[in-house]
Design a protein around this motif. Structure first.
Motif, PDB file in Angstrom:
ATOM      1  N   ALA A 188     100.650  59.011  84.949  1.00 44.98           N
ATOM      2  CA  ALA A 188     101.367  57.462  85.228  1.00 44.98           C
ATOM      3  C   ALA A 188     100.893  57.128  86.642  1.00 44.98           C
ATOM      4  CB  ALA A 188     102.912  57.184  85.297  1.00 44.98           C
ATOM      5  N   VAL A 189     100.786  55.680  86.907  1.00 41.05           N
ATOM      6  CA  VAL A 189     100.335  55.110  87.840  1.00 41.05           C
ATOM      7  C   VAL A 189     101.342  54.729  88.730  1.00 41.05           C
ATOM      8  CG1 VAL A 189      99.339  52.593  88.587  1.00 41.05           C
ATOM      9  CG2 VAL A 189      98.461  53.632  86.783  1.00 41.05           C
ATOM     10  N   ARG A 190     101.287  55.146  90.703  1.00 39.36           N
ATOM     11  CA  ARG A 190     102.089  55.354  91.741  1.00 39.36           C
ATOM     12  C   ARG A 190     101.540  54.223  92.416  1.00 39.36           C
ATOM     13  NH1 ARG A 190     103.482  61.897  92.642  1.00 39.36           N
ATOM     14  NH2 ARG A 190     104.633  62.441  90.646  1.00 39.36           N
ATOM     15  N   ARG A 191     100.417  54.508  92.333  1.00 33.24           N
ATOM     16  CA  ARG A 191     100.324  52.265  94.214  1.00 33.24           C
ATOM     17  C   ARG A 191      99.047  52.664  92.893  1.00 33.24           C
ATOM     18  NH1 ARG A 191     100.113  55.528  98.250  1.00 33.24           N
ATOM     19  NH2 ARG A 191      98.328  55.632  98.690  1.00 33.24           N
ATOM     20  N   THR A 192      98.869  50.800  93.973  1.00 37.22           N
ATOM     21  CA  THR A 192      97.736  50.039  93.378  1.00 37.22           C
ATOM     22  C   THR A 192      97.258  49.962  95.654  1.00 37.22           C
ATOM     23  OG1 THR A 192      98.066  48.792  92.706  1.00 37.22           O
ATOM     24  CG2 THR A 192      97.911  50.115  91.688  1.00 37.22           C
ATOM     25  N   ASP A 193      96.114  50.222  95.181  1.00 34.48           N
ATOM     26  CA  ASP A 193      95.864  49.485  96.966  1.00 34.48           C
ATOM     27  C   ASP A 193      94.366  48.478  96.497  1.00 34.48           C
ATOM     28  OD1 ASP A 193      97.685  50.752  98.459  1.00 34.48           O
ATOM     29  OD2 ASP A 193      96.845  52.352  97.920  1.00 34.48           O
ATOM     30  N   VAL A 194      94.396  47.498  96.857  1.00 31.61           N
ATOM     31  CA  VAL A 194      93.953  46.324  96.497  1.00 31.61           C
ATOM     32  C   VAL A 194      93.082  46.201  97.917  1.00 31.61           C
ATOM     33  CG1 VAL A 194      93.005  44.175  95.323  1.00 31.61           C
ATOM     34  CG2 VAL A 194      94.794  45.582  94.274  1.00 31.61           C
ATOM     35  N   TYR A 195      91.499  45.707  97.941  1.00 32.85           N
ATOM     36  CA  TYR A 195      90.924  45.153  99.623  1.00 32.85           C
ATOM     37  C   TYR A 195      89.633  44.497  98.687  1.00 32.85           C
ATOM     38  CZ  TYR A 195      93.655  49.302 100.949  1.00 32.85           C
ATOM     39  OH  TYR A 195      94.109  50.352 101.177  1.00 32.85           O
ATOM     40  N   GLY A 196      90.159  43.178  98.770  1.00 32.77           N
ATOM     41  CA  GLY A 196      88.491  42.453  98.559  1.00 32.77           C
ATOM     42  C   GLY A 196      88.408  42.317  96.474  1.00 32.77           C
ATOM     43  N   ASN A 197      87.227  42.901  96.690  1.00 29.69           N
ATOM     44  CA  ASN A 197      86.941  43.653  95.015  1.00 29.69           C
ATOM     45  C   ASN A 197      86.897  45.034  94.787  1.00 29.69           C
ATOM     46  OD1 ASN A 197      86.336  40.833  94.058  1.00 29.69           O
ATOM     47  ND2 ASN A 197      84.629  40.336  94.747  1.00 29.69           N
ATOM     48  N   GLN A 198      87.696  45.477  95.653  1.00 30.79           N
ATOM     49  CA  GLN A 198      87.526  47.039  95.598  1.00 30.79           C
ATOM     50  C   GLN A 198      89.037  48.000  95.444  1.00 30.79           C
ATOM     51  OE1 GLN A 198      85.027  48.624  95.267  1.00 30.79           O
ATOM     52  NE2 GLN A 198      83.603  46.223  95.651  1.00 30.79           N
ATOM     53  N   ALA A 199      89.231  48.362  94.906  1.00 29.93           N
ATOM     54  CA  ALA A 199      91.358  49.264  94.672  1.00 29.93           C
ATOM     55  C   ALA A 199      90.699  50.761  94.276  1.00 29.93           C
ATOM     56  CB  ALA A 199      91.490  48.019  93.780  1.00 29.93           C
ATOM     57  N   ARG A 200      91.910  51.209  94.673  1.00 30.96           N
ATOM     58  CA  ARG A 200      92.741  52.554  94.748  1.00 30.96           C
ATOM     59  C   ARG A 200      93.533  52.722  93.695  1.00 30.96           C
ATOM     60  NH1 ARG A 200      94.369  56.221  98.855  1.00 30.96           N
ATOM     61  NH2 ARG A 200      96.124  54.513  99.153  1.00 30.96           N
ATOM     62  N   ALA A 201      93.257  52.862  92.457  1.00 26.51           N
ATOM     63  CA  ALA A 201      95.131  53.381  91.727  1.00 26.51           C
ATOM     64  C   ALA A 201      94.530  54.677  91.872  1.00 26.51           C
ATOM     65  CB  ALA A 201      94.647  53.287  90.433  1.00 26.51           C
ATOM     66  N   VAL A 202      96.530  55.328  92.683  1.00 27.01           N
ATOM     67  CA  VAL A 202      96.566  56.901  92.740  1.00 27.01           C
ATOM     68  C   VAL A 202      97.374  57.286  91.384  1.00 27.01           C
ATOM     69  CG1 VAL A 202      97.998  58.372  94.867  1.00 27.01           C
ATOM     70  CG2 VAL A 202      96.958  56.196  95.280  1.00 27.01           C
ATOM     71  N   LEU A 203      98.005  57.762  91.329  1.00 24.04           N
ATOM     72  CA  LEU A 203      97.938  58.664  89.505  1.00 24.04           C
ATOM     73  C   LEU A 203      98.703  59.524  90.175  1.00 24.04           C
ATOM     74  CD1 LEU A 203      95.510  57.906  87.092  1.00 24.04           C
ATOM     75  CD2 LEU A 203      97.213  56.225  87.973  1.00 24.04           C
ATOM     76  N   SER A 204      99.512  60.261  89.009  1.00 22.40           N
ATOM     77  CA  SER A 204     100.292  61.456  89.428  1.00 22.40           C
ATOM     78  C   SER A 204      99.687  62.539  90.199  1.00 22.40           C
ATOM     79  CB  SER A 204     101.459  61.852  87.979  1.00 22.40           C
ATOM     80  OG  SER A 204     102.443  60.509  87.778  1.00 22.40           O
ATOM     81  N   THR A 205      98.468  63.057  88.904  1.00 24.60           N
ATOM     82  CA  THR A 205      97.652  63.654  89.190  1.00 24.60           C
ATOM     83  C   THR A 205      96.600  63.641  89.143  1.00 24.60           C
ATOM     84  OG1 THR A 205      97.772  64.700  86.953  1.00 24.60           O
ATOM     85  CG2 THR A 205      99.294  65.548  88.169  1.00 24.60           C
ATOM     86  N   ASP A 206      95.926  62.030  89.546  1.00 20.89           N
ATOM     87  CA  ASP A 206      94.078  62.166  89.895  1.00 20.89           C
ATOM     88  C   ASP A 206      94.149  60.326  90.588  1.00 20.89           C
ATOM     89  OD1 ASP A 206      91.915  61.414  89.216  1.00 20.89           O
ATOM     90  OD2 ASP A 206      91.895  61.023  87.243  1.00 20.89           O
TER      91      ASP A 206
END
Length: 136
Positions: free
Chosen positions: A85-103
């Motif tokens: 599951a997606v636990r958190r997302t961080d968006v910085y302009g046109n870039q992003a990070r999706a922190v999942l349970s194990t990835d």
């Protein structure tokens, strides 16, 4: 009034142009979350063609070049494990990070929407993430 009309016109042009600058931060985070979840669902179903459709063009190119086979075959050979599951997302302009349970996934925004640039990423203290799947 003319300034507001101009602002609306600029907003519409940006949205039509694919930049998406007028989306709220919450909408952008939701779009990133939805893209990450679609990628994970495709991996979980073994639908590597659908997973490839969510990858950024440079990532597809790198996978195909490294494996010497089409993206779906290259991804199957890589055997990525769904990160949960997606636990958190961080968006910085046109870039992003999706922190999942194990990835952790890294995404970029393109005219066609958010695409996964890197997957299978693990943090390394004091260094950049180490990603198994990434663009060149």
């Amino acid at each position: 009034m003319a300034g507001r009309a101009c602002g609306v016109a600029v907003c519409l042009l940006l949205a039509v142009g694919g930049i998406g600058g007028c989306a709220t931060p919450a909408e952008r985070r939701d779009d990133v979350r939805d893209t990450a979840a679609a990628f994970q669902a495709a991996l979980g179903a073994g639908a590597y063609d659908r997973a490839c459709a969510v990858l950024a063009p440079g990532t597809v190119e790198e996978l195909e070049s490294s494996a010497g086979s089409p993206c779906a075959e290259a991804l199957r050979a890589e055997s990525p494990v769904p990160g949960g599951a997606v636990r958190r997302t961080d968006v910085y302009g046109n870039q992003a990070r999706a922190v999942l349970s194990t990835d952790t996934l890294f995404l970029s925004h393109f005219a066609s929407g958010w695409k996964v640039v890197a997957a299978g990423c693990e943090p390394r203290p004091g260094q950049p993430y180490q990603c198994r799947i990434k663009g060149g």
